[in-house]
Every structure is written in C-alpha cells, then in structure tokens.
Design an enzyme around this catalytic site. Structure first.
Site, PDB file in Angstrom:
ATOM      1  N   VAL A   1     -10.873   2.923  -3.585  1.00 20.59           N
ATOM      2  CA  VAL A   1     -10.533   2.428  -4.923  1.00 20.59           C
ATOM      3  C   VAL A   1     -11.564   1.386  -5.323  1.00 20.59           C
ATOM      4  O   VAL A   1     -11.767   0.390  -4.623  1.00 20.59           O
ATOM      5  CB  VAL A   1      -9.110   1.835  -4.954  1.00 20.59           C
ATOM      6  CG1 VAL A   1      -8.799   1.291  -6.351  1.00 20.59           C
ATOM      7  CG2 VAL A   1      -8.081   2.888  -4.553  1.00 20.59           C
TER       8      VAL A   1
ATOM      9  N   HIS B   1     -10.281  -5.363  -3.468  1.00 24.13           N
ATOM     10  CA  HIS B   1      -8.953  -5.666  -2.928  1.00 24.13           C
ATOM     11  C   HIS B   1      -9.067  -6.072  -1.478  1.00 24.13           C
ATOM     12  O   HIS B   1      -9.953  -5.611  -0.758  1.00 24.13           O
ATOM     13  CB  HIS B   1      -8.016  -4.457  -3.058  1.00 24.13           C
ATOM     14  CG  HIS B   1      -8.578  -3.177  -2.528  1.00 24.13           C
ATOM     15  ND1 HIS B   1      -9.516  -2.431  -3.208  1.00 24.13           N
ATOM     16  CD2 HIS B   1      -8.347  -2.509  -1.374  1.00 24.13           C
ATOM     17  CE1 HIS B   1      -9.824  -1.352  -2.516  1.00 24.13           C
ATOM     18  NE2 HIS B   1      -9.144  -1.387  -1.381  1.00 24.13           N
TER      19      HIS B   1
ATOM     20  N   ASP C   1       0.850  -1.196   0.000  1.00 28.87           N
ATOM     21  CA  ASP C   1       0.000   0.000   0.000  1.00 28.87           C
ATOM     22  C   ASP C   1       0.885   1.246   0.000  1.00 28.87           C
ATOM     23  O   ASP C   1       1.900   1.313   0.691  1.00 28.87           O
ATOM     24  CB  ASP C   1      -0.911  -0.006   1.237  1.00 28.87           C
ATOM     25  CG  ASP C   1      -2.052   0.983   1.111  1.00 28.87           C
ATOM     26  OD1 ASP C   1      -3.217   0.544   0.971  1.00 28.87           O
ATOM     27  OD2 ASP C   1      -1.785   2.213   1.140  1.00 28.87           O
ATOM     28  N   ILE C   2       0.487   2.233  -0.775  1.00 27.23           N
ATOM     29  CA  ILE C   2       1.275   3.455  -0.924  1.00 27.23           C
ATOM     30  C   ILE C   2       1.248   4.307   0.347  1.00 27.23           C
ATOM     31  O   ILE C   2       2.119   5.138   0.566  1.00 27.23           O
ATOM     32  CB  ILE C   2       0.751   4.263  -2.141  1.00 27.23           C
ATOM     33  CG1 ILE C   2       1.828   5.169  -2.699  1.00 27.23           C
ATOM     34  CG2 ILE C   2      -0.522   5.035  -1.807  1.00 27.23           C
ATOM     35  CD1 ILE C   2       1.469   5.746  -4.062  1.00 27.23           C
TER      36      ILE C   2
ATOM     37  N   HIS D   1      -6.935  -5.892   2.050  1.00 21.58           N
ATOM     38  CA  HIS D   1      -5.809  -5.343   2.780  1.00 21.58           C
ATOM     39  C   HIS D   1      -5.267  -6.452   3.681  1.00 21.58           C
ATOM     40  O   HIS D   1      -6.046  -7.119   4.373  1.00 21.58           O
ATOM     41  CB  HIS D   1      -6.240  -4.192   3.692  1.00 21.58           C
ATOM     42  CG  HIS D   1      -6.805  -2.999   2.989  1.00 21.58           C
ATOM     43  ND1 HIS D   1      -6.103  -1.833   2.822  1.00 21.58           N
ATOM     44  CD2 HIS D   1      -8.021  -2.783   2.425  1.00 21.58           C
ATOM     45  CE1 HIS D   1      -6.852  -0.944   2.191  1.00 21.58           C
ATOM     46  NE2 HIS D   1      -8.032  -1.498   1.930  1.00 21.58           N
TER      47      HIS D   1
HETATM   48  P1  AMP Z   1      -9.882   1.272   0.228  1.00 18.48           P
HETATM   49  O1  AMP Z   1     -10.317   2.408   1.099  1.00 18.48           O
HETATM   50  O2  AMP Z   1     -10.166  -0.079   0.851  1.00 18.48           O
HETATM   51  O3  AMP Z   1     -10.421   1.388  -1.174  1.00 18.48           O
HETATM   52  O4  AMP Z   1      -8.302   1.344   0.177  1.00 18.48           O
HETATM   53  C1  AMP Z   1      -7.583   1.818  -0.928  1.00 18.48           C
HETATM   54  C2  AMP Z   1      -6.124   1.743  -0.577  1.00 18.48           C
HETATM   55  O5  AMP Z   1      -5.362   1.880  -1.768  1.00 18.48           O
HETATM   56  C3  AMP Z   1      -5.628   2.799   0.404  1.00 18.48           C
HETATM   57  O6  AMP Z   1      -5.064   2.165   1.551  1.00 18.48           O
HETATM   58  C4  AMP Z   1      -4.577   3.578  -0.407  1.00 18.48           C
HETATM   59  O7  AMP Z   1      -3.477   3.991   0.379  1.00 18.48           O
HETATM   60  C5  AMP Z   1      -4.173   2.560  -1.452  1.00 18.48           C
HETATM   61  N1  AMP Z   1      -3.638   3.086  -2.699  1.00 18.48           N
HETATM   62  C6  AMP Z   1      -4.155   4.064  -3.481  1.00 18.48           C
HETATM   63  N2  AMP Z   1      -3.401   4.266  -4.583  1.00 18.48           N
HETATM   64  C7  AMP Z   1      -2.385   3.371  -4.503  1.00 18.48           C
HETATM   65  C8  AMP Z   1      -1.266   3.070  -5.336  1.00 18.48           C
HETATM   66  N3  AMP Z   1      -1.032   3.731  -6.483  1.00 18.48           N
HETATM   67  N4  AMP Z   1      -0.425   2.096  -4.938  1.00 18.48           N
HETATM   68  C9  AMP Z   1      -0.631   1.429  -3.784  1.00 18.48           C
HETATM   69  N5  AMP Z   1      -1.670   1.658  -2.953  1.00 18.48           N
HETATM   70  C10 AMP Z   1      -2.524   2.631  -3.300  1.00 18.48           C
END
Ligand code: AMP
Length: 122
Positions: free
Chosen positions: A100, A104, A33-34, A106
C-alpha cells in the site's frame, strides 16, 4: 514515489471505506490490519499524502513527524503491548514488498514474535 490518491489507506482516511479503528488524533489514524500476522497487528498511518517512509521523513514538517511517532507510541501503550514488548515495521519500496503506497507503521504484538527477519542463506 508519486502519491496515488486512490490507494486504500487514502480511501480509509477519507471515510470512503471502513476500517476497524483503534485510535485517531490530528496526526494519525490507527486500525487493525485486515490480514493480521500476529495476535495484535495494527497499522498506523499519517493523515497527509506520503507514499512511504522515505517521503514522510523527507517532506513532513517536524511537528507532523513528532506527532505521528508519538501517536504510534500511544497506540502501542493503549493496546497494552508495553509490558511484554512489541515490534514496529515499515516497508519501503519493491525489495520490502510494500503493498500500500501510503506510509504506515505496522505494530505487531500479543505473542513472542520470533526472529526479526529470516537470515539469508550463507
Ligand atoms: P505493506 O506491505 O507494508 O504495504 O502492508 C500493507 C498492509 O495493509 C498489509 O498487511 C495488508 O493486510 C493491509 N491492508 C490492506 N488493505 C487493508 C484494509 N482495507 N484494511 C486494513 N488493512 C489492510
């Protein structure tokens, strides 16, 4: 939920933007995760176009569902998280603040993760 082909994880899957990859197979891609919220914070995404857990559970065929969850298990094991434990979480929709719109998981680990969720005030 309609699937947006321009979401960030779709772009990562297509190789249009980079990721810090930890694992991939025919069912899943996993990357850091970024914006990590634990010492280890890895995302596991299926390769297909599923906007959230609900779409994936409803629409993906059995081989895809099984392959994806087995891939997530492999990721956790290969990250060395099994002995001390870890947490898996999936956000679906507005109340969970899903950011996103590509399903996915986590995977959190690497420390004591604390309580599962903040209790509502009573
Ligand atoms: P969610 O709220 O479950 O949709 O989590 C989305 C996650 O994606 C968050 O923890 C962000 O930090 C992560 N995220 C967003 N863009 C990226 C990226 N380019 N690379 C890695 N993680 C990302």
């Amino acid at each position: 939920m309609a699937y947006d082909e321009q979401n960030v994880f779709a772009k990562i899957l297509r190789g249009e933007i980079p990721c810090n990859k930890v694992y991939e197979d025919e069912f899943a891609l996993a990357f850091h995760d970024i914006n990590p919220m634990a010492p280890v914070h890895v995302l596991v995404v299926p390769r297909g176009a599923y906007a959230s857990f609900a779409d994936f559970a409803r629409d993906a065929d059995d081989e895809t569902v099984a392959g994806f969850f087995r891939a997530a298990n492999t990721v956790a094991r290969e990250l060395g998280l099994d002995p001390d434990g870890y947490r898996i979480l999936a956000n679906h929709g507005v109340a969970a603040r899903q950011e996103v719109q590509h399903f996915h998981l986590h995977i959190f680990g690497g420390s004591d993760l604390g309580a599962m969720i903040r209790r509502a005030a009573s």
